[in-house]
Design a protein around this motif. Structure first.
Motif, PDB file in Angstrom:
ATOM      1  N   TYR A 301       0.829  -1.202   0.000  1.00 17.82           N
ATOM      2  CA  TYR A 301       0.000   0.000   0.000  1.00 17.82           C
ATOM      3  C   TYR A 301       0.862   1.250   0.000  1.00 17.82           C
ATOM      4  CZ  TYR A 301      -3.462   3.456   1.430  1.00 17.82           C
ATOM      5  OH  TYR A 301      -4.267   4.557   1.485  1.00 17.82           O
ATOM      6  N   GLY A 302       0.556   2.182  -0.917  1.00 16.64           N
ATOM      7  CA  GLY A 302       1.349   3.406  -1.034  1.00 16.64           C
ATOM      8  C   GLY A 302       0.524   4.666  -1.061  1.00 16.64           C
ATOM      9  N   GLY A 303      -0.625   4.661  -0.375  1.00 13.14           N
ATOM     10  CA  GLY A 303      -1.537   5.802  -0.426  1.00 13.14           C
ATOM     11  C   GLY A 303      -0.972   7.099   0.084  1.00 13.14           C
ATOM     12  N   ARG A 304       0.077   7.054   0.900  1.00 14.32           N
ATOM     13  CA  ARG A 304       0.741   8.263   1.396  1.00 14.32           C
ATOM     14  C   ARG A 304       2.101   8.479   0.741  1.00 14.32           C
ATOM     15  NH1 ARG A 304      -1.566  12.537   4.204  1.00 14.32           N
ATOM     16  NH2 ARG A 304      -3.160  11.771   5.642  1.00 14.32           N
ATOM     17  N   GLY A 305       2.381   7.716  -0.290  1.00  8.63           N
ATOM     18  CA  GLY A 305       3.664   7.879  -0.978  1.00  8.63           C
ATOM     19  C   GLY A 305       4.770   7.023  -0.416  1.00  8.63           C
ATOM     20  N   GLY A 355       6.893   9.362   1.826  1.00 16.72           N
ATOM     21  CA  GLY A 355       5.632   8.974   2.433  1.00 16.72           C
ATOM     22  C   GLY A 355       4.994  10.147   3.155  1.00 16.72           C
ATOM     23  N   TRP A 356       4.337   9.864   4.285  1.00 20.09           N
ATOM     24  CA  TRP A 356       3.617  10.888   5.026  1.00 20.09           C
ATOM     25  C   TRP A 356       4.573  11.678   5.902  1.00 20.09           C
ATOM     26  CZ3 TRP A 356       0.241  10.417   9.941  1.00 20.09           C
ATOM     27  CH2 TRP A 356      -0.643  11.499  10.011  1.00 20.09           C
ATOM     28  N   ASP A 369       0.884  18.824   7.221  1.00 14.46           N
ATOM     29  CA  ASP A 369       0.420  17.478   6.885  1.00 14.46           C
ATOM     30  C   ASP A 369       0.568  17.290   5.377  1.00 14.46           C
ATOM     31  OD1 ASP A 369      -0.805  15.092   6.490  1.00 14.46           O
ATOM     32  OD2 ASP A 369      -2.709  15.628   7.420  1.00 14.46           O
ATOM     33  N   HIS A 370       1.704  16.803   4.962  1.00 13.62           N
ATOM     34  CA  HIS A 370       1.981  16.655   3.537  1.00 13.62           C
ATOM     35  C   HIS A 370       2.572  15.281   3.267  1.00 13.62           C
ATOM     36  CE1 HIS A 370       6.024  17.349   5.006  1.00 13.62           C
ATOM     37  NE2 HIS A 370       6.528  17.108   3.810  1.00 13.62           N
ATOM     38  N   SER A 371       2.592  14.904   2.015  1.00 19.81           N
ATOM     39  CA  SER A 371       3.162  13.621   1.614  1.00 19.81           C
ATOM     40  C   SER A 371       4.128  13.832   0.460  1.00 19.81           C
ATOM     41  CB  SER A 371       2.057  12.633   1.191  1.00 19.81           C
ATOM     42  OG  SER A 371       1.185  12.360   2.261  1.00 19.81           O
ATOM     43  N   SER A 372       5.067  12.910   0.320  1.00 23.35           N
ATOM     44  CA  SER A 372       5.981  12.921  -0.825  1.00 23.35           C
ATOM     45  C   SER A 372       6.109  11.495  -1.335  1.00 23.35           C
ATOM     46  CB  SER A 372       7.359  13.462  -0.433  1.00 23.35           C
ATOM     47  OG  SER A 372       8.251  13.362  -1.530  1.00 23.35           O
ATOM     48  N   ASN A 373       5.828  11.292  -2.625  1.00 22.25           N
ATOM     49  CA  ASN A 373       5.941   9.941  -3.180  1.00 22.25           C
ATOM     50  C   ASN A 373       7.297   9.694  -3.827  1.00 22.25           C
ATOM     51  OD1 ASN A 373       5.742  11.359  -5.555  1.00 22.25           O
ATOM     52  ND2 ASN A 373       3.751  10.507  -6.158  1.00 22.25           N
ATOM     53  N   VAL A 374       8.234  10.624  -3.581  1.00 22.55           N
ATOM     54  CA  VAL A 374       9.632  10.432  -3.972  1.00 22.55           C
ATOM     55  C   VAL A 374      10.498  10.815  -2.774  1.00 22.55           C
ATOM     56  CG1 VAL A 374       9.243  10.831  -6.434  1.00 22.55           C
ATOM     57  CG2 VAL A 374       9.808  12.757  -4.934  1.00 22.55           C
TER      58      VAL A 374
END
Length: 541
Positions: A301-305, A355-356, A369-374
Motif C-alpha cells: 500500500y502506497g496511499g501516502r507515498g 511517504g507521510w 500534513d503533507h506527503s511525498s511519493n519520492v
C-alpha cells in the motif's frame, strides 16, 4: 485484515493496556497499605505482596514465562526485618514452607499446587488478587516439595526438567502483537497474534507459545534477517531470496497477490535489478528491500507515498523501484519502514525519506500534513557529525537517526517526549536526544516504537524515552512521559550487555550478549504472556 480492521485491533490493544495499568495505578495496594486476610497475596503492576500482620509486604519475586514466581530458597539465616515477606523451604524444616514475619520463621500451609501441565507449581499472575492457596516454583535442585523434585539449571528450569531454558537468538522482530526471532540454529520462530498467518507456521492461528516458521519449500539453507510489520512478516534467506507471510492485502507480501499466506511465500523478482536482497523492512501494509546492486524497491500500500516510486497506482503487488529523483550518492546501504513513511541511508551518509510527513516526520523542514511519493533529503542543518549511520522510522509519526560521532537525533511528532530532546514539542528537522545522566559515550543502535524510542549505548546499556504507561520504557516506573532517556532496568538480567533492541508498538524486546531474549511492555495477544511488564522479562524456550 483490512487497514480499518488493523486500527480496530490496535485500538483494542491500547484500551487493554490503559485499563490494566490504570486500574493498577488507581486501586492496587502498595507496600505498607492495610490488608485484612492473613497470608493473602496481591499481584500488582509493580509488586507481589503478602498480607502479614495487617499490612502488605513485598515478596521477593521474578518474572519468567509470563508468570510472577516467588523467589525461594534455603535461607538458613534469621528472620530479620528486611526479609519480612520472604518465603523459604528446605526438606530439613519441620514445616517445609515458612515465611518471615515479626522476627521469626512461621509455617506457611502447603496448599494444592496450581499445575500448568508441565508439573510446575506457580502463582498465577493473571489473578490481580488471590487467596493463599498457591505454591511458588520449585527451582531448588534435588529438593522434593509436594512430590516434585526441583532442578535449577541456571535458566529457572521447572521441576525435574531442563525446559524453560532461555530462548536464544541472533535477530529480533516486533510487530504490534506478534514477535519473531532467528534462533542460533538459523531457524525462525514467532509467537503472539497469528489470525492473518503472521506466525508463518501454516496454521493461521495465534499462539501464546512460540511456533517454528514453516521453511518447507523455502529456498536456501537458513534465515539471515527477519522483520515484523503490522500483520505480516518477511525474512531473508542465505541465498538472497526474500519470503513474506501473513496479511497480503494491498500486495504487502510482494508475491503478485493480495491474498494472505499462513506460510512463507517468495517475493517476486521479475523486473527487479540485482541478484539478491541484502536488507528489508516491513511497514504497516507495505514492505521495502535493498538489492545487492544498491537499488531500493518497495511494494504494497502506497496511499501516502510510502512506496517512493513517484507514480500511481498506490497499490503494488510486486516490487517497484524507489525513484532516483534528485537523490545524491550512488547506492542505498540501509532501509527502514514505518506505518506511513519509509527512510533509507545512502552510501554518502545522507538520509532520504518518503511517504507521510506529518509534523516533520520526513525531516525536510515541512511541518505541515503533507506527503511525498519520492525521496526527500533529511535536513542536517545544525546537526553535529558528518554522516548518518543508522535510521529508524516509527509506526506512528517520528523518525530517529545516529550520526558518525555517536550522537542521536529525532524528528517528527513530539508528543509524550518521543523525540528525547527534553520536551513534548514536535521537530521538523533533527533535534538531539539528550544524554544528561546517560552512561556510555555514544549511541550504537536506535529503534522507534509507536510513541516511544529506545537505544543502545556503547557500554551495552539500553535507554528509552517517550510514552511509558504500558511499561515499554523498562524502568519500572508508572510515569506516562519521559522526555529524555531513562535506563531499562537490567537487574537480574543474564549476560553483560545488550547487543540488539527492537521496539514494537507498546513493548520492546532485546538480545543480550549471551544471546538470551528479553521483552517488556504491553504487546497484547500473548507476546509476553500477561498484560504488562515494566522491566525486562526473559523469553523462554
Amino acid at each position: 485484515m483490512t487497514r480499518a480492521g488493523y486500527l480496530q485491533k490496535i485500538f483494542f490493544i491500547v484500551l487493554l493496556g490503559i485499563s490494566f495499568t490504570g486500574s493498577a495505578h488507581a486501586a492496587d495496594p502498595l507496600p505498607g497499605d492495610p490488608c485484612t486476610t492473613a497470608k493473602a497475596v496481591a499481584v500488582t503492576h509493580t509488586y507481589m505482596l503478602l498480607c502479614l500482620s495487617g499490612t502488605w509486604n513485598v515478596m521477593e519475586s521474578y518474572d519468567i514465562n509470563g508468570k510472577t514466581l516467588t523467589r525461594i530458597g534455603n535461607d538458613a539465616g534469621s528472620c530479620t526485618a528486611e526479609k519480612k515477606g520472604r518465603l523459604r523451604f528446605s526438606s530439613s524444616l519441620a514445616n517445609i514452607w515458612e515465611y518471615c514475619n515479626n522476627g521469626s520463621w512461621q509455617a506457611f500451609t502447603n496448599p494444592p499446587c496450581e499445575d500448568d501441565g508441565t508439573g510446575e507449581c506457580h502463582l498465577s499472575a493473571s489473578r490481580s488478587f488471590s487467596d493463599p492457596d498457591f505454591v511458588a516454583a520449585n527451582i531448588k535442585s534435588g529438593v522434593n516439595i509436594m512430590g516434585v523434585t526441583g532442578s535449577n539449571t541456571g535458566d529457572y528450569g521447572p521441576p525435574g526438567t531442563s525446559s524453560y531454558a532461555a530462548l536464544k537468538g541472533k535477530d529480533l522482530a516486533t510487530g504490534p502483537s506478534t514477535a519473531c526471532a532467528i534462533l542460533l540454529d538459523d531457524t525462525a520462530t514467532c509467537w503472539g497474534s497469528g489470525d492473518d498467518g503472521e506466525l508463518g507456521d501454516g496454521s493461521g492461528t495465534s499462539s501464546l507459545t512460540r511456533v517454528q516458521v514453516d521453511s518447507s519449500g523455502v529456498s536456501g539453507t537458513k534465515w539471515t534477517k527477519i522483520d515484523a510489520g503490522y500483520d505480516h512478516v518477511c525474512g531473508l534467506r542465505d541465498d538472497g531470496s526474500m519470503w513474506c507471510w501473513g496479511y497480503g492485502g494491498d500486495g504487502a507480501l510482494g508475491n503478485g497477490s493480495a491474498l494472505s499466506e499462513n506460510a512463507p511465500s517468495q517475493v517476486a523478482t521479475g523486473g527487479v535489478s540485482g541478484a539478491a536482497w541484502t536488507d528489508l523492512m516491513t511497514g504497516a501494509f507495505h514492505t521495502c528491500g535493498a538489492r545487492d546492486d544498491g537499488s531500493m524497491w518497495c511494494w504494497g500500500y502506497g496511499g501516502r507515498g510510502q512506496l517512493g516510486h513517484g507514480a500511481s497506482p498506490n497499490q503494488q503487488l510486486t516490487p517497484v523501484a524507489v525513484s532516483a529523483g534528485s537523490i545524491t550518492g550512488t547506492t542505498w546501504i540501509g532501509v527502514d519502514a514505518g506505518w506511513r513513511a519509509s527512510c533509507g541511508i545512502r552510501d554518502n551518509g545522507t538520509i532520504w525519506c518518503w511517504g507521510w510527513g506529518y509534523s516533520g516526520m520526513l525531516g525536510d523542514e515541512n511541518g505541515a500534513d503533507h506527503s511525498s511519493n519520492v525521496p526527500v533529503v533529511t535536513i542536517g542543518t545544525g546537526v553535529s557529525g558528518t554522516t548518518w549511520t543508522d535510521v529508524t522510522t516509527s509506526d506512528d509519526a517520528h523518525t530517529c537517526g545516529i550520526r558518525d560521532n555517536g550522537t542521536a537525533w529525532c524528528w517528527g511528532y513530539g508528543s509524550w517526549g518521543r523525540i528525547g530532546a527534553g520536551s513534548t514539542a514536535s521537530a521538523i528537522t533533527p533535534a538531539q536526544v539528550l544524554t544528561t545522566g546517560v552512561s556510555g559515550t555514544a549511541w550504537t543502535k536506535l529503534s522507534a516504537g509507536s510513541r516511544h524510542t529506545c537505544g543502545i549505548r556503547n557500554d551495552g546499556t539500553i535507554w528509552c524515552w517517550g510514552y511509558g504507561s504500558s511499561g515499554q520504557l523498562g524502568n519500572q516506573s508508572p510515569n506516562d512521559t519521559q522526555t529524555s532517556p531513562v535506563k531499562a532496568n537490567d537487574t537480574g538480567v543474564s549476560g553483560t550487555t545488550w547487543v540488539s533492541v527492537d521496539a514494537g508498538s507498546y513493548y520492546v524486546c532485546g538480545i543480550r550478549d549471551d544471546s538470551t531474549i528479553w521483552c517488556w511492555g504491553d504487546p497484547g495477544s500473548g507476546v509476553l504472556g500477561r498484560p504488562t511488564f515494566s522491566k525486562p522479562v526473559i523469553v523462554p524456550q
